[in-house]
Design an enzyme around this catalytic site. Structure first.
Site, mmCIF file in Angstrom:
data_model
loop_
_atom_site.group_PDB
_atom_site.id
_atom_site.type_symbol
_atom_site.label_atom_id
_atom_site.label_comp_id
_atom_site.label_asym_id
_atom_site.label_seq_id
_atom_site.Cartn_x
_atom_site.Cartn_y
_atom_site.Cartn_z
ATOM 1 N N HIS A 61 -0.915 5.799 12.810
ATOM 2 C CA HIS A 61 -1.034 5.122 11.503
ATOM 3 C C HIS A 61 0.163 4.187 11.332
ATOM 4 O O HIS A 61 1.201 4.572 10.804
ATOM 5 C CB HIS A 61 -1.075 6.185 10.388
ATOM 6 C CG HIS A 61 -1.369 5.642 9.020
ATOM 7 N ND1 HIS A 61 -2.615 5.736 8.439
ATOM 8 C CD2 HIS A 61 -0.580 5.004 8.130
ATOM 9 C CE1 HIS A 61 -2.569 5.185 7.235
ATOM 10 N NE2 HIS A 61 -1.349 4.726 7.023
ATOM 11 N N GLY A 69 3.458 -5.107 -0.709
ATOM 12 C CA GLY A 69 3.077 -6.044 -1.743
ATOM 13 C C GLY A 69 2.836 -5.412 -3.102
ATOM 14 O O GLY A 69 2.438 -6.098 -4.035
ATOM 15 N N TYR A 130 -8.169 -0.220 2.600
ATOM 16 C CA TYR A 130 -7.932 0.659 1.449
ATOM 17 C C TYR A 130 -9.151 0.748 0.534
ATOM 18 O O TYR A 130 -9.442 1.757 -0.042
ATOM 19 C CB TYR A 130 -6.809 -0.006 0.638
ATOM 20 C CG TYR A 130 -5.596 0.838 0.365
ATOM 21 C CD1 TYR A 130 -4.831 1.355 1.395
ATOM 22 C CD2 TYR A 130 -5.183 1.081 -0.948
ATOM 23 C CE1 TYR A 130 -3.685 2.089 1.132
ATOM 24 C CE2 TYR A 130 -4.041 1.810 -1.230
ATOM 25 C CZ TYR A 130 -3.293 2.311 -0.180
ATOM 26 O OH TYR A 130 -2.166 3.029 -0.454
ATOM 27 N N ARG A 163 -3.805 3.447 -6.586
ATOM 28 C CA ARG A 163 -4.013 2.148 -5.933
ATOM 29 C C ARG A 163 -5.374 2.058 -5.257
ATOM 30 O O ARG A 163 -5.722 1.043 -4.671
ATOM 31 C CB ARG A 163 -2.934 1.918 -4.871
ATOM 32 C CG ARG A 163 -1.562 1.679 -5.408
ATOM 33 C CD ARG A 163 -0.516 1.842 -4.323
ATOM 34 N NE ARG A 163 -0.370 3.235 -3.928
ATOM 35 C CZ ARG A 163 0.388 3.670 -2.912
ATOM 36 N NH1 ARG A 163 1.035 2.799 -2.166
ATOM 37 N NH2 ARG A 163 0.485 4.956 -2.635
ATOM 38 N N HIS A 195 -6.310 7.608 3.415
ATOM 39 C CA HIS A 195 -5.020 7.635 2.723
ATOM 40 C C HIS A 195 -5.224 8.519 1.504
ATOM 41 O O HIS A 195 -6.017 8.192 0.626
ATOM 42 C CB HIS A 195 -4.626 6.204 2.316
ATOM 43 C CG HIS A 195 -3.642 6.137 1.187
ATOM 44 N ND1 HIS A 195 -2.336 5.774 1.363
ATOM 45 C CD2 HIS A 195 -3.790 6.390 -0.147
ATOM 46 C CE1 HIS A 195 -1.711 5.796 0.194
ATOM 47 N NE2 HIS A 195 -2.569 6.179 -0.734
ATOM 48 N N HIS A 224 -0.994 11.404 5.061
ATOM 49 C CA HIS A 224 -0.007 11.617 3.988
ATOM 50 C C HIS A 224 -0.165 13.018 3.384
ATOM 51 O O HIS A 224 0.126 13.223 2.209
ATOM 52 C CB HIS A 224 -0.135 10.572 2.860
ATOM 53 C CG HIS A 224 -0.239 9.150 3.312
ATOM 54 N ND1 HIS A 224 0.511 8.636 4.342
ATOM 55 C CD2 HIS A 224 -1.017 8.111 2.879
ATOM 56 C CE1 HIS A 224 0.200 7.356 4.500
ATOM 57 N NE2 HIS A 224 -0.721 7.021 3.646
ATOM 58 N N ARG A 227 2.431 14.915 1.197
ATOM 59 C CA ARG A 227 2.931 14.194 0.009
ATOM 60 C C ARG A 227 3.505 15.166 -1.031
ATOM 61 O O ARG A 227 4.499 14.864 -1.676
ATOM 62 C CB ARG A 227 1.779 13.379 -0.595
ATOM 63 C CG ARG A 227 2.201 12.388 -1.624
ATOM 64 C CD ARG A 227 0.983 11.703 -2.210
ATOM 65 N NE ARG A 227 0.346 10.733 -1.322
ATOM 66 C CZ ARG A 227 0.806 9.520 -1.079
ATOM 67 N NH1 ARG A 227 1.929 9.127 -1.624
ATOM 68 N NH2 ARG A 227 0.141 8.695 -0.282
ATOM 69 N N ASP A 287 3.654 5.769 9.500
ATOM 70 C CA ASP A 287 3.399 4.799 8.420
ATOM 71 C C ASP A 287 4.310 3.582 8.632
ATOM 72 O O ASP A 287 4.681 2.903 7.679
ATOM 73 C CB ASP A 287 3.628 5.437 7.042
ATOM 74 C CG ASP A 287 2.734 4.878 5.960
ATOM 75 O OD1 ASP A 287 1.938 3.958 6.260
ATOM 76 O OD2 ASP A 287 2.837 5.336 4.814
ATOM 77 N N SER A 291 4.839 -0.140 3.293
ATOM 78 C CA SER A 291 5.782 -0.042 2.188
ATOM 79 C C SER A 291 5.826 1.412 1.732
ATOM 80 O O SER A 291 4.840 2.130 1.816
ATOM 81 C CB SER A 291 5.320 -0.917 1.031
ATOM 82 O OG SER A 291 4.071 -0.462 0.562
HETATM 83 ZN ZN ZN Z 1 -1.360 5.071 3.243
#
Ligand code: ZN
Length: 388
Positions: A61, A69, A130, A163, A195, A224, A227, A287, A291
C-alpha cells in the site's frame, strides 16, 4: 547470468542457518558450501559472511505518485523515489491512488509503476480509488483487471471515514464481486483493498459480505487496521474467520518528532496478534508517500506529515526489540503478503523470485538488495539505472 551469495545467515523467513544461494532471476539452489568451480563459466560471487539474508520486503500500500491534499493544494505529497525502497529493503510495492482521485490519475500511477520497475524493483497497482463510483482505466473495473497487466486488484476504497464517499453495502458488494470475477478471468488474486477509517462502523460491511454472500473472505483486504484498539480487535475477529488484515507501519517520525510508544500502534498490534497465534494472517504496509493528516474531533484539518516506506523496516526492528522472534516478525512483510497476492515471492527457496536483502541485524543496516536477480547497490550505494 548465474550468481552466488556465500556464507549468509538465511531467514526464509524461517531460519535456515548459514547457506549459499545460487540464483539468476529465480532462486536456483539454497544449500551449504557450494563451490563456484562446478560452473564451467565465470560467475559473480558475493561474500556475505556475517550478514543475514531475508526475502525482499513487500509493501502492499504505497502512494507511489504521491497522495494527500486534505489541507488544500499546498499539502500534496511528492512521488516515491526508488532509492527510498532500496535503502529500506523493499523490493515489491503495490501502488494506489489516495483521497485525491481528481488531480492524481491512474494513467500516472501506471507510468510511475513502469518507471520503478525499470529502475529495478517489482511493481503492481490497484485500479479504482477512494471514492465510488471508482475511477477506472477502461470505464469498468473488471475490464481493468483483465486487460491491464499491472492491475492486481481494486483500492484503496474508503469506508467508515469522514473522507469516504459514504458507499452503501450494495455498492461495495458489486465492486467486490466484479473484482473477484475479473481476477478469475485474468488469473489474478482479485483483491479489494479497503481504507478503513476511524468511524464507528469499522469493518461491519466486510462481515456482512462474509455472512450474507457467497464471496470468499480472501478477496477482502482491509488496511489501517491498527488505527485504534477497537478496530484492531474487530480485525482479529476477521482473522479468526480466515481473513487477512493489513496494518499501517509505525513511521519513525511524525510531525518532525520521533514517534512515541504511547498510542496504540502497529508494534503493539503485531505483538497482540503473535500472542494470540494469529500472526500468519497479518500483513504490514507503509502508506508511503501518503499524507498522514491530523483532524480534530469535529473533522477540521490540523496538519499533515508524509508517510515513508522506511516505516516497515523500522516497525520490524521495534517489534523484534520487544521480543517477537525475527522469523515471525519477518513474515508480515514477506511470506504473508506474498500469499495474499499469490506472488511467487516472500520465501528464500528454490523456484521463488530472486528478491532478497542482505542486512546486518546488529545495526539493522542494509548492505545490498537483489531484485529479480540483480544487485541494486554497489558498496552500500544505490546503483543508477538511468545513466548506466
Ligand atoms: Zn488509506
Amino acid at each position: 547470468m548465474i550468481k552466488i551469495v556465500k556464507n549468509a545467515k538465511v531467514f526464509s523467513p524461517k531460519y535456515l542457518g548459514e547457506c549459499d544461494l545460487v540464483f539468476d532471476e529465480k532462486i536456483l539452489y539454497v544449500g551449504k558450501e557450494i563451490s563456484a568451480n562446478i560452473f564451467p563459466f565465470d560467475i559473480e560471487i558475493y561474500d556475505a559472511k556475517g550478514l543475514y539474508l531475508i526475502p525482499g520486503l513487500i509493501d502492499p500500500h504505497v502512494h507511489i505518485t504521491g497522495g494527500g491534499g486534505e489541507g488544500g493544494f499546498a499539502t500534496r505529497t511528492p512521488e516515491l523515489k526508488v532509492s527510498d525502497c532500496v535503502r529500506n529493503g523493499v523490493t515489491t510495492v503495490i501502488g494506489c491512488l489516495g483521497t485525491d482521485g481528481i488531480t492524481r490519475s491512474l494513467e500516472n500511477l501506471y507510468a510511475k509503476a513502469k518507471s520503478l520497475e525499470f529502475e529495478g524493483i517489482n511493481t503492481y497497482i490497484y485500479t479504482g480509488s477512494y471514492r465510488i463510483p471508482p475511477i477506472t482505466f477502461t470505464g469498468d473495473l473488471m475490464r481493468d483487471l483483465v486487460l491491464i497487466d499491472k492491475v492486481i486488484g481494486v483500492g484503496e476504497l474508503a469506508i467508515s471515514d469522514h473522507r469516504s464517499s459514504q458507499p452503501t453495502f450494495e455498492e461495495i458488494l458489486r465492486i467486490v464481486a466484479d473484482t473477484r470475477v475479473g481476477g478469475m478471468i485474468s488469473g489474478k488474486p482479485g483483491i479489494v483493498n479497503f481504507h478503513v477509517g476511524a468511524g464507528e462502523r469499522g469493518i461491519e460491511f466486510l462481515f456482512y459480505i462474509v455472512d450474507k454472500t457467497e464471496i470468499p473472505i480472501s478477496h477482502l483486504y482491509p488496511t489501517h487496521m491498527n488505527r485504534n484498539e477497537k478496530l484492531f480487535e474487530s480485525g482479529l475477529e476477521f482473522v479468526k474467520r480466515a481473513g487477512v488484515i493489513d496494518l499501517t507501519a509505525l513511521q519513525p517520525t511524525e510531525f518532525g518528532k520521533e514517534n512515541t510508544d504511547n498510542d496504540f500502534n502497529s508494534v503493539k498490534a503485531i505483538i497482540k496478534a503473535y500472542e494470540n497465534g494469529l500472526i500468519d494472517n497479518i500483513t504490514i504496509s507503509s502508506d508511503g508517500q501518503g499524507s498522514l493528516p491530523k483532524f480534530d474531533k469535529d473533522g477540521n484539518f490540523l496538519g499533515l506529515s508524509v508517510g515513508s516506506v522506511d516505516a516497515i523496516l523500522y516497525t520490524l526492528k521495534k517489534t523484534v526489540e520487544k521480543g517477537i522472534p525475527l522469523e515471525e516478525a519477518l513474515k508480515i512483510a514477506t511470506s504473508n503478503t506474498a500469499k495474499v497476492f499469490k506472488m511467487n515471492k516472500g520465501y528464500i527457496s528454490e523456484g521463488y523470485d530472486a528478491d532478497f536483502v542482505l542486512i546486518d541485524f546488529e545495526s539493522w543496516e542494509i548492505k545490498n538488495v537483489v531484485s529479480r536477480g540483480c544487485f541494486l547497490m554497489k558498496e552500500g550505494v544505490m546503483k543508477s539505472f538511468i545513466f548506466e
